[in-house]
Design a protein around this motif. Structure first.
Motif, PDB file in Angstrom:
ATOM      1  N   GLY A 180       0.816  -1.209   0.000  1.00  5.83           N
ATOM      2  CA  GLY A 180       0.000   0.000   0.000  1.00  5.83           C
ATOM      3  C   GLY A 180       0.848   1.256   0.000  1.00  5.83           C
ATOM      4  O   GLY A 180       0.505   2.254  -0.647  1.00  5.83           O
ATOM      5  N   LEU A 181       1.977   1.217   0.697  1.00 12.02           N
ATOM      6  CA  LEU A 181       2.888   2.360   0.717  1.00 12.02           C
ATOM      7  C   LEU A 181       3.510   2.590  -0.655  1.00 12.02           C
ATOM      8  O   LEU A 181       3.684   3.736  -1.094  1.00 12.02           O
ATOM      9  N   VAL A 182       3.835   1.507  -1.352  1.00 14.06           N
ATOM     10  CA  VAL A 182       4.402   1.627  -2.697  1.00 14.06           C
ATOM     11  C   VAL A 182       3.376   2.241  -3.650  1.00 14.06           C
ATOM     12  O   VAL A 182       3.684   3.157  -4.423  1.00 14.06           O
ATOM     13  N   VAL A 183       2.150   1.733  -3.587  1.00 13.61           N
ATOM     14  CA  VAL A 183       1.099   2.241  -4.463  1.00 13.61           C
ATOM     15  C   VAL A 183       0.836   3.714  -4.187  1.00 13.61           C
ATOM     16  O   VAL A 183       0.670   4.523  -5.113  1.00 13.61           O
ATOM     17  N   GLN A 184       0.807   4.090  -2.910  1.00 12.24           N
ATOM     18  CA  GLN A 184       0.572   5.492  -2.555  1.00 12.24           C
ATOM     19  C   GLN A 184       1.675   6.379  -3.099  1.00 12.24           C
ATOM     20  O   GLN A 184       1.419   7.502  -3.563  1.00 12.24           O
ATOM     21  N   PRO A 207      13.385  -6.703  -4.342  1.00  2.84           N
ATOM     22  CA  PRO A 207      12.777  -6.278  -5.609  1.00  2.84           C
ATOM     23  C   PRO A 207      12.003  -7.384  -6.320  1.00  2.84           C
ATOM     24  O   PRO A 207      10.949  -7.127  -6.909  1.00  2.84           O
ATOM     25  N   VAL A 208      12.528  -8.616  -6.273  1.00  2.50           N
ATOM     26  CA  VAL A 208      11.830  -9.730  -6.927  1.00  2.50           C
ATOM     27  C   VAL A 208      10.483  -9.973  -6.241  1.00  2.50           C
ATOM     28  O   VAL A 208       9.460 -10.206  -6.897  1.00  2.50           O
ATOM     29  N   HIS A 209      10.481  -9.893  -4.923  1.00  2.00           N
ATOM     30  CA  HIS A 209       9.244 -10.092  -4.169  1.00  2.00           C
ATOM     31  C   HIS A 209       8.243  -8.975  -4.475  1.00  2.00           C
ATOM     32  O   HIS A 209       7.044  -9.236  -4.671  1.00  2.00           O
ATOM     33  N   LEU A 210       8.731  -7.747  -4.538  1.00  2.00           N
ATOM     34  CA  LEU A 210       7.858  -6.611  -4.862  1.00  2.00           C
ATOM     35  C   LEU A 210       7.221  -6.798  -6.233  1.00  2.00           C
ATOM     36  O   LEU A 210       6.004  -6.648  -6.386  1.00  2.00           O
ATOM     37  N   ILE A 217      -1.381  -8.848  -7.202  1.00  2.00           N
ATOM     38  CA  ILE A 217      -2.464  -8.039  -6.631  1.00  2.00           C
ATOM     39  C   ILE A 217      -3.110  -7.156  -7.696  1.00  2.00           C
ATOM     40  O   ILE A 217      -4.340  -7.070  -7.796  1.00  2.00           O
ATOM     41  N   HIS A 218      -2.293  -6.493  -8.520  1.00  2.00           N
ATOM     42  CA  HIS A 218      -2.806  -5.491  -9.467  1.00  2.00           C
ATOM     43  C   HIS A 218      -2.910  -5.992 -10.908  1.00  2.00           C
ATOM     44  O   HIS A 218      -3.371  -5.263 -11.781  1.00  2.00           O
ATOM     45  N   ARG A 219      -2.473  -7.225 -11.149  1.00  2.00           N
ATOM     46  CA  ARG A 219      -2.593  -7.862 -12.460  1.00  2.00           C
ATOM     47  C   ARG A 219      -1.904  -7.074 -13.576  1.00  2.00           C
ATOM     48  O   ARG A 219      -2.342  -7.072 -14.730  1.00  2.00           O
ATOM     49  N   GLN A 220      -0.844  -6.381 -13.235  1.00  2.00           N
ATOM     50  CA  GLN A 220      -0.003  -5.681 -14.204  1.00  2.00           C
ATOM     51  C   GLN A 220       1.313  -5.328 -13.527  1.00  2.00           C
ATOM     52  O   GLN A 220       1.426  -5.406 -12.300  1.00  2.00           O
ATOM     53  N   THR A 221       2.310  -4.961 -14.325  1.00  2.00           N
ATOM     54  CA  THR A 221       3.595  -4.602 -13.750  1.00  2.00           C
ATOM     55  C   THR A 221       3.530  -3.204 -13.134  1.00  2.00           C
ATOM     56  O   THR A 221       2.587  -2.439 -13.383  1.00  2.00           O
ATOM     57  N   ILE A 222       4.558  -2.868 -12.360  1.00  2.00           N
ATOM     58  CA  ILE A 222       4.621  -1.523 -11.776  1.00  2.00           C
ATOM     59  C   ILE A 222       4.684  -0.479 -12.880  1.00  2.00           C
ATOM     60  O   ILE A 222       4.030   0.572 -12.801  1.00  2.00           O
TER      61      ILE A 222
END
Length: 291
Positions: A180-184, A207-210, A217-222
């Motif tokens: 949630g912190l990353v998404v924010q 990074p691999v885990h992220l 969760i989001h069904r797409q890459t960052i």
């Protein structure tokens, strides 16, 4: 977009048939499965409580708009799309400066097609999603009608209608607090150049885990997620500001104007220039190419 609980005891008007609206119909196209209508309100007004006989999507192109249904008031910003099933009773208020709307209504044949595909979702409203870009492309096609537009619009409406389907619920994986912190951070700084390693370091994970958890969760890459955020930010900027596209590209974190144009076109389906023209105020004359 804001919403709050309210009560409404307004006089109920008769249901509106497909193609019938409060406001001036600027342009329209009707087919066996759907009706496209661009509507203009020259000034603010409160509309009678009413319902529509047809299911429909509506895009707020310009102005302010609020509606009340199921005991809750919803306030919409431009580039919001909402979906209503047939017969939803609502009470509307157009902002003091008036507004422009674009509606895509399903005829009985179109509703039957949707029903064959599966049950539809309850009423919803969205910003910055696929259904918004589909609606913008349909409005663009309506305004620039050509012989091939019939097939183009038919396919766009079918794709957009798919957004109203209620798919079987899938188990939702809980989102870790660190994600949630990353998404924010992505939402707070969509114009920055982000690196997975730096985001992972701030989140306290590998990074691999992220990357793995984010996609699950989001069904797409960052990167894909950030691209959509930038395009949404770009759409709102193009609506409000009249700056050169090269300047907008740099401000939004794109490499250059060409990169901005390509990414925006991939997501929205039209160039930034065409999108900007789409949202500019139009003259008030009534032009109905195909009623």
């Amino acid at each position: 977009m804001n919403e709050r609980k309210v009560g409404c005891e307004c006089h109920r008007s008769p249901d509106l048939a497909a193609g019938e609206f409060y406001g001036d119909v600027v342009s329209r196209h009707a087919s066996p499965q759907f009706v496209l209508s661009e509507i203009r309100h020259a000034h603010g007004r409160e509309l009678p409580t009413h319902a529509h006989q047809a299911a429909y999507f509506s895009l707020l192109v310009e102005g302010r708009y609020a509606e009340t249904y199921d005991g809750r008031r919803h306030e919409y910003d431009p580039l919001t799309v909402w979906w209503h099933r047939p017969g939803v009773v609502h009470h509307d208020e157009v902002g003091q400066d008036g507004g422009r709307f674009f509606n895509v209504e399903l005829t009985q044949e179109g509703a039957d097609t949707l029903a064959e595909a599966g049950p539809s979702r309850r009423d919803f409203h969205e910003q910055g999603t696929r259904v918004v870009w589909f609606t913008c492309r349909l409005l663009h096609e309506l305004r620039h009608w050509q012989p091939c537009s019939t097939l183009v619009v038919e396919n766009l409406v079918l794709e957009m209608t798919g957004c109203a389907l209620r798919y079987p619920e899938q188990p939702v994986s809980p989102q870790p607090a660190w994600l949630g912190l990353v998404v924010q951070k992505l939402h707070d700084e969509p114009d920055r150049r982000h690196f997975t390693s730096a985001l992972a370091r701030e989140a306290g994970v590998h990074p691999v885990h992220l990357a793995s958890v984010f996609r699950r969760i989001h069904r797409q890459t960052i990167g894909e997620y950030l691209r959509v955020l930038r395009v949404r930010q770009a759409a709102n900027l193009l609506r409000r500001a009249d700056m050169p596209l090269a300047q907008a590209a740099v401000m939004l974190g794109f490499a250059d104007q060409a990169h901005f144009t390509r990414i925006f076109g991939d997501v929205v389906g039209m160039t930034p220039s065409a999108f900007r023209r789409l949202l500019r105020p139009r003259h008030t004359g009534c032009r109905i190419p195909n009623a």
